[in-house]
Every structure is written in C-alpha cells, then in structure tokens.
Design an enzyme around this catalytic site. Sequence first.
Site, PDB file in Angstrom:
ATOM      1  N   GLU A 209       0.753  -1.174  -0.021  1.00  0.00           N
ATOM      2  CA  GLU A 209      -0.068  -0.026  -0.118  1.00  0.00           C
ATOM      3  C   GLU A 209       0.933   1.250  -0.100  1.00  0.00           C
ATOM      4  O   GLU A 209       0.661   2.238   0.821  1.00  0.00           O
ATOM      5  CB  GLU A 209      -0.998  -0.002   1.203  1.00  0.00           C
ATOM      6  CG  GLU A 209      -1.821  -1.105   1.192  1.00  0.00           C
ATOM      7  CD  GLU A 209      -2.866  -1.190   2.305  1.00  0.00           C
ATOM      8  OE1 GLU A 209      -2.648  -0.622   3.317  1.00  0.00           O
ATOM      9  OE2 GLU A 209      -4.099  -1.885   2.035  1.00  0.00           O
TER      10      GLU A 209
ATOM     11  N   GLU B 171      -6.681  -7.575  -1.581  1.00  0.00           N
ATOM     12  CA  GLU B 171      -7.525  -7.422  -0.344  1.00  0.00           C
ATOM     13  C   GLU B 171      -9.034  -6.845  -0.853  1.00  0.00           C
ATOM     14  O   GLU B 171      -9.148  -5.743  -1.002  1.00  0.00           O
ATOM     15  CB  GLU B 171      -6.785  -6.263   0.593  1.00  0.00           C
ATOM     16  CG  GLU B 171      -5.492  -6.752   1.100  1.00  0.00           C
ATOM     17  CD  GLU B 171      -4.904  -5.510   2.228  1.00  0.00           C
ATOM     18  OE1 GLU B 171      -5.790  -4.866   2.620  1.00  0.00           O
ATOM     19  OE2 GLU B 171      -3.651  -5.795   2.664  1.00  0.00           O
TER      20      GLU B 171
END
Length: 629
Positions: free
Chosen positions: A185, A255
């Site tokens: 991320e 995710e």
Amino acid sequence: MAAAAASFAALPCLLLLLLLPSFGAASNVTYDHRSLIIDGRRRLVISTSIHYPRSVPEMWPKLVAEAKDGGADCIETYVFWNGHEIAPGQYYFEDRFDLVRFVKVVRDAGLLLILRIGPFVAAEWNFGGVPVWLHYVPGTVFRTNNEPFKSHMQSFTTYIVNMMKKEQLFASQGGNIILAQIENEYGGYLEQYYGTAGKAYAMWAASMALAQNTGVPWIMCQQPDAPDPVINTCNSFYCDNFQPNSPTKPKFWTENWPGWFQTFGESNPHRPPEDVAFAVARFFEKGGSVQNYYVYHGGTNFGRTTGGPFITTSYDYDAPIDEYGLRRFPKWAHLKELHKSIKLCEHTLLCGNTSFVSLGPKQEADIYTDQSGGCVAFLANIDSDKDKVVTFRNRQYDLPAWSVSILPDCKNVVFNTAKVQSQTSMVVMVPESLQAAKPDRWSIFRETTGIWGKNNFIRNGFVDHINTTKDTTDYLWYTTSFSVDGSYSSKGTQAVLNIDSKGHGVHAFLNNELIGSAYGNGSQSSFTVGLPINLRTGKNDLALLSMTVGLQNAGPSYEWIGAGFTNVSISGLKNGVVDLSSNNWTYKIGLEGEYYSLFKPDQRSNKRWVPQSEPPKNQPLTWYKVSKC
Ligand SMILES: *[C@@H]1O[C@H](CO)[C@@H](O)[C@H](O)[C@H]1NC(C)=O
Ligand SMILES: *[C@@H]1O[C@H](CO)[C@@H](O)[C@H](O)[C@H]1NC(C)=O
Ligand SMILES: *[C@@H]1O[C@H](CO)[C@@H](O)[C@H](O)[C@H]1NC(C)=O
Ligand SMILES: *[C@@H]1O[C@H](CO)[C@@H](O)[C@H](O)[C@H]1NC(C)=O
Ligand SMILES: *[C@@H]1O[C@H](CO)[C@@H](O)[C@H](O)[C@H]1NC(C)=O
Ligand SMILES: *[C@@H]1O[C@H](CO)[C@@H](O)[C@H](O)[C@H]1NC(C)=O
C-alpha cells in the site's frame, strides 16, 4: 505431469479433461493479460488471508481446511518482520512465528500460497511490522530511499526468500508459493508526502525483488505504477473498475475486506455477506482472475502485537472464519456457494471473448463465449435500492437490488449474490461466572503509585514516551512534586490539573489517589484533559502513568509521531497558572508486575501474588489472577 505440462505450455486454454494433480504444488507460474498461467493453464484463483501469528500452530491445519472447504485454492499471508528479526540480525521462527511450518501446512492441504514479504505490512500490527529498533538506527526513515532502511530491509527479505528456497517452497521449485509481494500500500498517497525520494524507493524495491530470482511473479499492491514486470494489484471494498498497471498485466485483488478491524470504543464493524459476494462477482464479471479475502480468518493480536493505536486484541474482522476458528454463518457458506458457481465458469471466463450488453439504466450483462461453445453470463443490478426484472436472450430474470446473477451456461441462474440460501445459525458465547465459583482462587498484586524500585532517570521537562520505553512496555511513569501555601485556592473556583498529551492514555494520581484518566482514540491519539483536584498545603506528589495502546501502523512518517505529555499545569489558583512542564520529572519505565512477568503462566506461584477471599473492586493498578478447573 511434468512432461505433459510442457506440452500444454503454449496452450493455456486447452480444455483439460484429465484429472489435474493436487493444486498445492506447481512448477511453472507465469501470467498474461488475463490471468496467472500455472503449469501451462490459465487459472482463476480464490485466495484467503490467514496470518500465521494471529493463531497458534495447533489451529493452522483446521483453519486451512476450513478455507479449502469454503472453496479456497490459495492462502495469502504477510510476513511479520518485527516478529522475526527481534534484534538486528537476530532471528526468531518458533511457535506462532514458524513461517516454514505454516507454508507447509498450506502445501500439505493442497493449497497454493501468496507470500507478502513486505517487509512493511501495516496490517493493524505494531509499527506496521517494522522493528522498533530500526527507528533508532541513525539516518533511518521508514519506506524511503535511505541506506539504513534499504540495507536492513534487503537483509530481511533476502533472509526470508532464502529460507523459502532452501525448503523448496517456491512454485518454480515444485512448491506452493505462486506469488510474492514487495512493499505494501505505498500508492499515490505516500508519494505525495515522500515525493521523489519515495518514488525512487519504490523503483528500488521492485528491482531488488526481481534480483531475488525466485521464479515466481511479484506483485505490489496499491502502487498505481509498479515498475515492470511487477504486477500492480487492488486493495479495496470493490475492485471491479480496477485497471492494472499495463495492458499485459492481469487484474488481481489482494485485499477484499469482508469486514473490518475493531478499534476500542467503537462498535463492532459488520459487512453483510450479500455485499461481499456482490463485490466478488463484479470483480470476476469485469475480468478479474485472482481474488483474495483480507482476511478470511483474522484471529487474535496476541501479546503486544496489535498496532493502532487503539485497535483491539481481537482481530475477528467479521471474517468468514471467526476469531476462534469457527465458521461464521451465513457468510462462510454464502461465499462457498459463490466460489462453486464461479468455478463452473472458470474456463470460459478465462479463455472466452467478452461482450457487454446494457439491460437497463443500472442493469448490465457481461457475457463470455469460448471456441468450444461455452457461454457464461453475469447479470448485474447495480441499483442499490430497486429490484428489477430484466430480459436477457429472450428470458426474464429477477435481479434484486445490488446483486449479480451467475449463469454458467448463459441460461440458468446458479447463484444470486443477494439471495442467501445457507444456514443462518450463529454461535453464541455463554459467559461463565468466575467470581461465583471459588472465591478463594483469586489473588492480586498491587502496583506502587509512581516510582517503584529505583527510578530510571530525572529530567528537566518531558521526554517522548516511545523514545524512552523503546516499546519494551506500554507504561511510563512521569512523577514530580510541588509545594503550595495555605491560601492557594482562588475564591469559588476549584483547582484543575491540565494535561496535554500526544497519547495514548493517562491515569493521574495526586498524593497517591487516582484523580482521573483520559485517552485519545483511533483517529486522534493526542488528548487534552482538565481534572479537578484538591491540593494540600505543603508538598504535593503528582504521578502520571502514561500509556501506549499499540503503536501507529501506517501513514506518512508514522514512526515519528511519538507519545506522552507535552504540557502539565494547574489552573484555578490564586496566583494564576502553575506550569509544571519545566519541573524536574522523575521517570520509571514499565510496571513492577511486568518486571516480574506476573502475567506469565510460569509465574502463577510467584510469592508476590496475594490470595484474596474476594477480588477487590475499583482498585486502580491492580493485577488479578484466578485459576479455574
Ligand atoms: C512456463 O510457462 C510459460 C507460459 O505458459 C512457457 O512459455 C514457459 O516455457 C514455461 N517454462 C517452463 C520452464 O516450462
Ligand atoms: C474472439 O474474437 C476474435 C476476433 O474478435 C476471434 O478471432 C476469436 O476466434 C474469438 N475467440 C473465441 C474463443 O471465440
Ligand atoms: C476522537 O477524538 C477526537 C478529538 O478528541 C474527537 O473529535 C473525535 O470525535 C473522537 N472520535 C471518536 C470516535 O470518539
Ligand atoms: C526521538 O528521538 C530522536 C533522536 O533519538 C529524535 O530525533 C526524535 O525527534 C524523537 N522523537 C520524539 C517524538 O521526540
Ligand atoms: C502549558 O499550559 C499552560 C496553560 O495553558 C500555559 O500557560 C503554559 O504556557 C504552557 N506551557 C508550555 C511549556 O507550553
Ligand atoms: C533538577 O535536577 C537537577 C539535576 O538532577 C538539579 O541539579 C536541580 O537542582 C533540580 N532542580 C530543581 C528545581 O529541583
């Protein structure tokens, strides 16, 4: 199958009628614009995150079996750097941190594995998984282009890669690891803080990863421009509109959040199974081919592993398998039915041509047809309020609001994401009264208010809490004393102790009495509080217990945020405000009960435990112990 696999290599879409070998081992993983190609065949992968240190090894086989029974092909896990490199160059892989054992449990269950090495992970884990000691290596700035961070990161990732290689666990070696992830991320959002230094880092990280030569593709999640050949992937609640970082890359979802983590003081998050199923169906409808639930089993943040601040020890996440390893109904079963339906479509989805038909203002069909006559359709109603009847190929279909119907033959609906057919029973935990049973089993230990034993140091003014404890404990005592004369109170007003803190919490004691507590929260760890106090003439002792509740786990420059007091003063006095900030403060790191490890099972007979006929109530700074048999 090795020889056969070689001949399929050029034909990833050959319809295989042979029985395939167990999926838990592979030998050749590549990809094209559509999907992973595993041993010559395009594969649609249902993956599920299970984080090994969030359960105990004895639970692993059952958790993995539940995932497999729920339709998973693959397990995804992070690697938790701070759990493994406990001091520079000093590694730990025992018990809950036995990574090789975990990967082998997954392999032996016949499942593939995605290894997210990070080494930054966020993950609601203390300091985002980066060891706290690294913050104190001079010149280190996490996740950017500087020598100490790069060299420590490279040593660790190399260590992990070599460990997996030695055990022959990469698919290129016949093992089950099909993908590896570097960084986590990073995304556009950190670039705006770290600028080109950060960007340079991302490029560097990627090239380092490639240099590892593991023979499996590498992914980087939420990095919009992951450098070739690293595959950029999506993390979100919905990823149907996600576009990969190049037309030659497949569309992966690392995710999909089936729920959310819980923070102290907030309600328990819940995501309905219908919405999770909708998101998954839309992803495959729109060309996705690897989908992972983050998390499928969340488990427990044992010990002081939770990040935050203010994230609970439970990491249940409203996941398909609950914290205790039990199936969560109807979520687990609804998703199992979804996976079965999607798998019926696998070949045509991955090998067919796609076409789009509008069925209404917010209704659409995506159709896939392949050369062998296969036809698959997804009919979607993306109107969140209104059910709709649509006509597709001269037949009528009911589409509930916000739902997708799956038609593996372009005719018959085998699954609709909004129609939960499965069992809805829930597990109810029944509390058991420990107090009623055997009162004589209780013992307590009372902490000293303020400095116990010898102080650590005296300093003029405040030190940063985290810089001082180095996260060896959550607790730091700040104590001082001051004198007041007999006429201190200003008429009609009460004296107030004012505390400003960067976080995360405080218990305040004046002359050994608890005068109040205060704390921040997940979105704002700093706090300010005014506590009414009664001073006595002469010397007064102030003891403030500063507390951390899980270190920051993400965000720009998160390792520099710090904690502890920035201002302590008393107002409401005749002579105005008395500022204690520049007093001499005496410090003590940690609690006495921690020092003696009283919470550990092997200390249950420690003589400091004082037996009680009944546990005392409302006593601050008290450890309680009870045994039950
Ligand atoms: C692996 O698969 C790819 C594509 O499916 C193929 O081009 C390549 O030759 C294969 N490599 C080996 C070693 O079999
Ligand atoms: C897909 O479409 C292309 C041209 O549009 C065609 O050449 C090809 O045969 C089609 N493939 C299948 C599997 O239908
Ligand atoms: C967190 O603290 C901030 C600042 O005190 C406050 O504005 C906010 O409402 C708090 N949030 C919650 C969920 O309590
Ligand atoms: C912690 O200490 C370092 C130097 O060791 C300093 O640069 C940093 O500003 C301190 N952090 C806080 C929050 O005080
Ligand atoms: C602490 O707060 C008091 C009261 O607001 C203020 O008068 C004083 O200047 C502050 N001290 C410091 C060091 O900021
Ligand atoms: C604070 O402590 C220092 C050193 O420990 C000492 O020299 C000084 O006198 C103290 N000041 C006060 C006001 O107590």
